[in-house]
Design a protein around this motif. Sequence first.
Motif, PDB file in Angstrom:
ATOM      1  N   HIS A 148     -18.758   6.095   5.747  1.00  0.00           N
ATOM      2  CA  HIS A 148     -17.661   5.144   6.189  1.00  0.00           C
ATOM      3  C   HIS A 148     -16.973   4.677   4.847  1.00  0.00           C
ATOM      4  O   HIS A 148     -15.625   4.477   5.047  1.00  0.00           O
ATOM      5  CB  HIS A 148     -18.501   3.828   6.563  1.00  0.00           C
ATOM      6  N   LEU A 149     -17.452   4.528   3.619  1.00  0.00           N
ATOM      7  CA  LEU A 149     -16.525   3.809   2.712  1.00  0.00           C
ATOM      8  C   LEU A 149     -15.577   4.811   2.110  1.00  0.00           C
ATOM      9  O   LEU A 149     -14.687   4.595   1.774  1.00  0.00           O
ATOM     10  CB  LEU A 149     -18.038   3.492   1.596  1.00  0.00           C
ATOM     11  N   CYS A 167       0.881  -1.234  -0.122  1.00  0.00           N
ATOM     12  CA  CYS A 167       0.096   0.123   0.062  1.00  0.00           C
ATOM     13  C   CYS A 167       0.810   1.246   0.018  1.00  0.00           C
ATOM     14  O   CYS A 167       0.296   2.629  -0.128  1.00  0.00           O
ATOM     15  CB  CYS A 167      -0.837   0.127   1.279  1.00  0.00           C
ATOM     16  N   GLU A 204      -9.181  -1.518   1.252  1.00  0.00           N
ATOM     17  CA  GLU A 204      -7.686  -1.865   1.494  1.00  0.00           C
ATOM     18  C   GLU A 204      -6.940  -2.690   0.462  1.00  0.00           C
ATOM     19  O   GLU A 204      -5.902  -2.805   0.141  1.00  0.00           O
ATOM     20  CB  GLU A 204      -7.434  -2.349   3.038  1.00  0.00           C
ATOM     21  N   ASN A 220     -14.364   7.383   3.596  1.00  0.00           N
ATOM     22  CA  ASN A 220     -13.196   7.511   4.811  1.00  0.00           C
ATOM     23  C   ASN A 220     -12.279   6.440   4.547  1.00  0.00           C
ATOM     24  O   ASN A 220     -11.066   6.658   4.499  1.00  0.00           O
ATOM     25  CB  ASN A 220     -13.894   7.581   6.113  1.00  0.00           C
ATOM     26  N   ARG A 221     -12.792   5.146   4.320  1.00  0.00           N
ATOM     27  CA  ARG A 221     -11.817   4.186   4.091  1.00  0.00           C
ATOM     28  C   ARG A 221     -11.083   4.472   2.808  1.00  0.00           C
ATOM     29  O   ARG A 221      -9.727   4.093   2.651  1.00  0.00           O
ATOM     30  CB  ARG A 221     -12.507   2.811   4.257  1.00  0.00           C
ATOM     31  N   LEU A 270     -19.735  -2.032   2.723  1.00  0.00           N
ATOM     32  CA  LEU A 270     -18.674  -2.300   3.108  1.00  0.00           C
ATOM     33  C   LEU A 270     -18.254  -3.781   3.463  1.00  0.00           C
ATOM     34  O   LEU A 270     -17.129  -4.411   4.107  1.00  0.00           O
ATOM     35  CB  LEU A 270     -18.775  -1.821   4.802  1.00  0.00           C
ATOM     36  N   PRO A 276     -13.398  -4.953   1.036  1.00  0.00           N
ATOM     37  CA  PRO A 276     -12.519  -4.290   1.615  1.00  0.00           C
ATOM     38  C   PRO A 276     -11.834  -3.237   0.817  1.00  0.00           C
ATOM     39  O   PRO A 276     -10.927  -3.741  -0.442  1.00  0.00           O
ATOM     40  CB  PRO A 276     -11.611  -5.223   2.233  1.00  0.00           C
ATOM     41  N   GLN A 310      -8.302   6.862   3.054  1.00  0.00           N
ATOM     42  CA  GLN A 310      -7.034   6.550   3.804  1.00  0.00           C
ATOM     43  C   GLN A 310      -6.289   5.602   2.823  1.00  0.00           C
ATOM     44  O   GLN A 310      -4.950   5.719   2.845  1.00  0.00           O
ATOM     45  CB  GLN A 310      -7.575   5.560   5.053  1.00  0.00           C
ATOM     46  N   VAL A 311      -7.065   4.902   2.191  1.00  0.00           N
ATOM     47  CA  VAL A 311      -6.028   3.995   0.840  1.00  0.00           C
ATOM     48  C   VAL A 311      -5.537   4.953   0.118  1.00  0.00           C
ATOM     49  O   VAL A 311      -4.328   4.777  -0.397  1.00  0.00           O
ATOM     50  CB  VAL A 311      -6.881   2.939   0.408  1.00  0.00           C
TER      51      VAL A 311
END
Length: 387
Positions: free
Chosen positions: A43-44, A20, A123, A46-47, A118, A121, A50-51
């Motif tokens: 929520h999606l 990553c 990530e 925000n994740r 969600l 992932p 981050q990625v």
Amino acid sequence: MTTVTEDMTDRLAPPSTDLCDVHYTVGISIIVPTYREAENIPHLLNRVDQVRERAGLTLEVIFVDDNSRDGSVEAVEAAGFDWARILVRETDRGLSSAVVDGFRAARYPVLICMDCDLSHPPETIPNLVLALHSGQQFVIGSRYVPGGSTDDDWGFFRWFNSFVATVLARPLTAIRDPMSGFFALRKSDFDKARDLNPVGYKIALELIVKCGFENVGEVPIHFTDRQFGESKLTLAEQLRYIQHLRRLYMFQFAGMMYLAQFLVVGASGVVVNLSVLSLAFWAGLPEWLCLASGICVSLVTNFLLNRRFTFSYARHEPMLRQFLGFVSASVLGLVVNYCVALGLRMSVLSDGVYALQLAALVGIAAGMGFNFLGARYLVFRKRFLRK
């Protein structure tokens, strides 16, 4: 089909870097079909953010919403990300068509589809992109390859439903998780797709078949049950999946499927034929007339069912003209059918309704091939058929 495992992605990544931490220069368009997913959107995003920051991704997220009116538009706006937008559709609603519309609206060369609940992932997005860059034409986020998994509370019914759906799709693709809604492909490959006509929720299978992808990779993911909102997987959606499979089988194995459906209709015609024949026999009619009655009535039912199901693409043509053509094209088969049945009955078999039914069955089998060729290539001909 290639399984891209964690070990493989480690070998593909630059030395001494975390996967990553790789900085990708290619732009990514993430398409998220939604219907009443307002709770999950923040929520999606925000994740994904981050990625994006960790991997240095250039991306956009396009939510394609089927007019939920549940605050989804406001949720995207309130998140405050300039790389996220939402398209609201008021017509042609459906998960698969939403993905197709999102792909068409995308502006970056790599396309990724994922659910908003969600369960997929974010990530793993760098892994999908890396596998795509390693030479795969299409990459699936898979639950069923080494390293993939699902939540522990998956019940037997849910597992069995997924298993049956996968088995039904096996003739179309050898990948282990064709039901996945988490996948990546190049926009240039998507733009070449023709005759996209997805039904239901399995757009990945549609793209693999219609785009002719042969080099398909699978990246392991952990599939998580949704935390907010309600599942959209209803019985109606599963029935639409069966309809979708039929369309894909017709696309991939056109000649075989036409013959198979013709034989199924023919089997129903056998039931009609023998029923009418038996009723006529018990009514005291001559045997030659019993045989002729069964053939004539089953000819009509076979025509109607073949026009409705087997060769449905020809339903817009005038029915009377098609029926006359069907009768004309079936003459040879009917003559073979009648002569074989009557000859067998008169020269070999004994008296009685069962002997007459057996003779009719042999005659039907003898005439079936002639009837199919006449129906397929004369009556319900299709000018352009995929080779």
